[in-house]
Design a protein around this motif. Structure first.
Motif, PDB file in Angstrom:
ATOM      1  N   GLY A   1      54.015  41.785  33.286  1.00  0.00           N
ATOM      2  CA  GLY A   1      52.731  42.418  33.555  1.00  0.00           C
ATOM      3  C   GLY A   1      51.779  41.544  34.324  1.00  0.00           C
ATOM      4  O   GLY A   1      51.871  40.314  34.325  1.00  0.00           O
ATOM      5  N   LEU A   2      50.824  42.183  34.973  1.00  0.00           N
ATOM      6  CA  LEU A   2      49.768  41.499  35.705  1.00  0.00           C
ATOM      7  C   LEU A   2      48.841  40.771  34.736  1.00  0.00           C
ATOM      8  O   LEU A   2      48.825  41.054  33.534  1.00  0.00           O
ATOM      9  CB  LEU A   2      48.966  42.523  36.518  1.00  0.00           C
ATOM     10  N   PRO A   3      48.038  39.833  35.242  1.00  0.00           N
ATOM     11  CA  PRO A   3      47.044  39.188  34.375  1.00  0.00           C
ATOM     12  C   PRO A   3      46.087  40.205  33.765  1.00  0.00           C
ATOM     13  O   PRO A   3      45.770  41.243  34.363  1.00  0.00           O
ATOM     14  CB  PRO A   3      46.310  38.239  35.334  1.00  0.00           C
ATOM     15  N   VAL A   4      45.608  39.915  32.576  1.00  0.00           N
ATOM     16  CA  VAL A   4      44.717  40.810  31.850  1.00  0.00           C
ATOM     17  C   VAL A   4      43.411  41.007  32.613  1.00  0.00           C
ATOM     18  O   VAL A   4      42.794  40.046  33.086  1.00  0.00           O
ATOM     19  CB  VAL A   4      44.435  40.254  30.442  1.00  0.00           C
ATOM     20  N   ASP A   5      43.025  42.275  32.744  1.00  0.00           N
ATOM     21  CA  ASP A   5      41.749  42.628  33.367  1.00  0.00           C
ATOM     22  C   ASP A   5      41.217  43.871  32.661  1.00  0.00           C
ATOM     23  O   ASP A   5      41.706  44.979  32.875  1.00  0.00           O
ATOM     24  CB  ASP A   5      41.931  42.884  34.861  1.00  0.00           C
ATOM     25  N   ASP A   6      40.201  43.699  31.826  1.00  0.00           N
ATOM     26  CA  ASP A   6      39.668  44.817  31.051  1.00  0.00           C
ATOM     27  C   ASP A   6      39.010  45.879  31.917  1.00  0.00           C
ATOM     28  O   ASP A   6      38.823  47.027  31.479  1.00  0.00           O
ATOM     29  CB  ASP A   6      38.646  44.304  30.027  1.00  0.00           C
ATOM     30  N   ASP A   7      38.637  45.531  33.140  1.00  0.00           N
ATOM     31  CA  ASP A   7      37.972  46.490  34.014  1.00  0.00           C
ATOM     32  C   ASP A   7      38.942  47.464  34.682  1.00  0.00           C
ATOM     33  O   ASP A   7      38.513  48.468  35.261  1.00  0.00           O
ATOM     34  CB  ASP A   7      37.173  45.750  35.093  1.00  0.00           C
ATOM     35  N   VAL A   8      40.235  47.178  34.630  1.00  0.00           N
ATOM     36  CA  VAL A   8      41.244  48.067  35.204  1.00  0.00           C
ATOM     37  C   VAL A   8      41.642  49.080  34.138  1.00  0.00           C
ATOM     38  O   VAL A   8      42.181  48.713  33.095  1.00  0.00           O
ATOM     39  CB  VAL A   8      42.473  47.278  35.691  1.00  0.00           C
ATOM     40  N   THR A   9      41.374  50.357  34.400  1.00  0.00           N
ATOM     41  CA  THR A   9      41.635  51.386  33.389  1.00  0.00           C
ATOM     42  C   THR A   9      42.594  52.467  33.871  1.00  0.00           C
ATOM     43  O   THR A   9      42.827  53.438  33.155  1.00  0.00           O
ATOM     44  CB  THR A   9      40.318  52.036  32.923  1.00  0.00           C
ATOM     45  N   THR A  10      43.148  52.325  35.063  1.00  0.00           N
ATOM     46  CA  THR A  10      44.201  53.217  35.554  1.00  0.00           C
ATOM     47  C   THR A  10      45.315  52.370  36.132  1.00  0.00           C
ATOM     48  O   THR A  10      45.085  51.228  36.577  1.00  0.00           O
ATOM     49  CB  THR A  10      43.672  54.179  36.637  1.00  0.00           C
ATOM     50  N   PRO A  11      46.539  52.879  36.146  1.00  0.00           N
ATOM     51  CA  PRO A  11      47.671  52.063  36.608  1.00  0.00           C
ATOM     52  C   PRO A  11      47.488  51.615  38.060  1.00  0.00           C
ATOM     53  O   PRO A  11      47.333  52.445  38.960  1.00  0.00           O
ATOM     54  CB  PRO A  11      48.864  53.011  36.467  1.00  0.00           C
ATOM     55  N   PRO A  12      47.495  50.316  38.317  1.00  0.00           N
ATOM     56  CA  PRO A  12      47.384  49.828  39.692  1.00  0.00           C
ATOM     57  C   PRO A  12      48.695  50.018  40.445  1.00  0.00           C
ATOM     58  O   PRO A  12      49.771  50.105  39.846  1.00  0.00           O
ATOM     59  CB  PRO A  12      47.067  48.345  39.509  1.00  0.00           C
ATOM     60  N   ALA A  13      48.615  50.079  41.764  1.00  0.00           N
ATOM     61  CA  ALA A  13      49.809  50.309  42.584  1.00  0.00           C
ATOM     62  C   ALA A  13      50.831  49.200  42.427  1.00  0.00           C
ATOM     63  O   ALA A  13      52.036  49.429  42.587  1.00  0.00           O
ATOM     64  CB  ALA A  13      49.399  50.448  44.050  1.00  0.00           C
TER      65      ALA A  13
END
Length: 341
Positions: free
Chosen positions: A118-130
């Motif tokens: 998985g990508l690094p944790v980012d609480d601001d991302v709330t939809t699946p990134p490309a």
């Protein structure tokens, strides 16, 4: 907490949704991926790992860490013991998309560290990134002695299949799945000498990332004295827990924060709380059918309705009475027999 008399005999729990249990499936599934990892979604047609790419063999730490981080599809065969360093990452090492990591024989082992999917944790991302990490298979490995998790799946990673492995002695989780991850199958693994085994959804405040995701199948796993979180679930629906063998655990499955769990065809032996919906945080939901409890202190708690797994994929369960024979014979390393599906 609900208290009930100790259940001293095998108690078959009958279907509550009118479903019938089909004929037994083969004991040793060789592939392809099943359960939620087999579902076509998010632009991915099932889980194929490194199929179509080169096959390489890792015998050293440097080789292994190089191969699993490459961007192209690869099948990474592991021979012998690979020691994973702690370094600056607390021993967690990233796996890139489109990888099959598979042990050769029955003695392939990763020790001292874990795998991070998985990508690094980012609480601001709330939809699946490309660029979410996806399409990873991990099979036939003993993973032990990590200073953090043995495997961590996070940040909208999807289409992950964790199958026929042996997990023990991690400092934190054995297989943690969290932060919007989706379409995962955890099958035919043995968990032992471990405390906090399977976490699904890491925090009560993470609804923004997790609601509508965390769809995971756990089947034919051997929870061999693993103490708790087998699994502990928040938010996910559907979570399908079927044909697992539980032996000597403090609790089996906990559903909280309105998670929806279907608990089906499992065998619980000497488990204090086989299934709970009143645990910590908001109540969860759980539907149970055809489970057997032997020498357990409490009954399975149920609540509400849950979206049926058959909405997403077909499956053919064993009868719960077969689980104590079928699962120990088939779960763990050195048990994959090609040609059987």
């Amino acid at each position: 907490m609900r208290t009930t008399p100790v259940l001293k005999r095998a108690l078959p729990v009958l279907a509550v949704l009118g479903a019938t249990v089909a004929a037994p499936a083969p004991a040793l599934a060789a592939g392809p991926a099943d359960g939620f990892a087999s579902v076509n979604a998010l632009g991915q047609n099932g889980t194929t790992g490194g199929a179509g790419g080169t096959t390489v063999t890792a015998t050293t730490t440097a080789q292994f860490l190089d191969y699993i981080a490459r961007p192209e599809p690869l099948t990474v065969q592991v021979r012998g013991t690979i020691a994973l360093p702690t370094g600056t990452t607390d021993g967690m090492h990233p796996v890139a998309s489109d990888k099959t990591i598979i042990g050769l024989g029955s003695d392939a082992r990763l020790s001292g560290g874990g795998l991070n999917i998985g990508l690094p944790v980012d609480d601001d991302v709330t939809t699946p990134p490309a660029n979410a990490v996806h399409n990873i298979i991990i099979r036939n490995l003993s993973i032990t002695g990590a200073t953090d998790d043995l495997i961590n799946v996070q940040m909208f990673s999807h289409h992950i299949w964790i199958d026929h492995n042996d997990f023990s002695n991690g400092d934190d989780g054995a297989v943690d799945i969290k932060r919007g991850s989706d379409f995962v199958t955890v099958s035919w693994n043995r968990f032992h000498d471990h405390d906090k085994t399977l976490l699904l959804g890491h925090d009560d405040d993470n609804a923004a990332q997790d609601v509508g995701r965390l769809r995971v199948t756990y089947h034919h796993n051997h929870f061999d004295g693993s103490d708790q979180r087998n699994p502990r679930v928040r938010f996910g629906e559907s979570v399908h827990v079927y044909n697992n063998y539980y032996r000597d655990n403090s609790y089996g499955v906990a559903s909280a924060m309105n998670a929806g769990v279907v608990l089906e065809g499992n065998y619980f032996h000497s488990v204090n709380n086989p299934g709970r919906v009143d645990f910590s945080g908001d109540l969860g939901r759980m539907v149970q059918r055809d489970n057997i409890l032997v020498d357990c202190n409490h009954a399975i708690e149920t609540r509400g309705t849950v979206v049926e797994p058959r909405t997403y994929y077909p499956y053919t369960p064993h009868r719960a009475a077969e689980v104590p024979t079928v699962v120990p014979a088939g779960a763990g390393v050195g048990k994959i027999r090609e040609g059987r599906s």
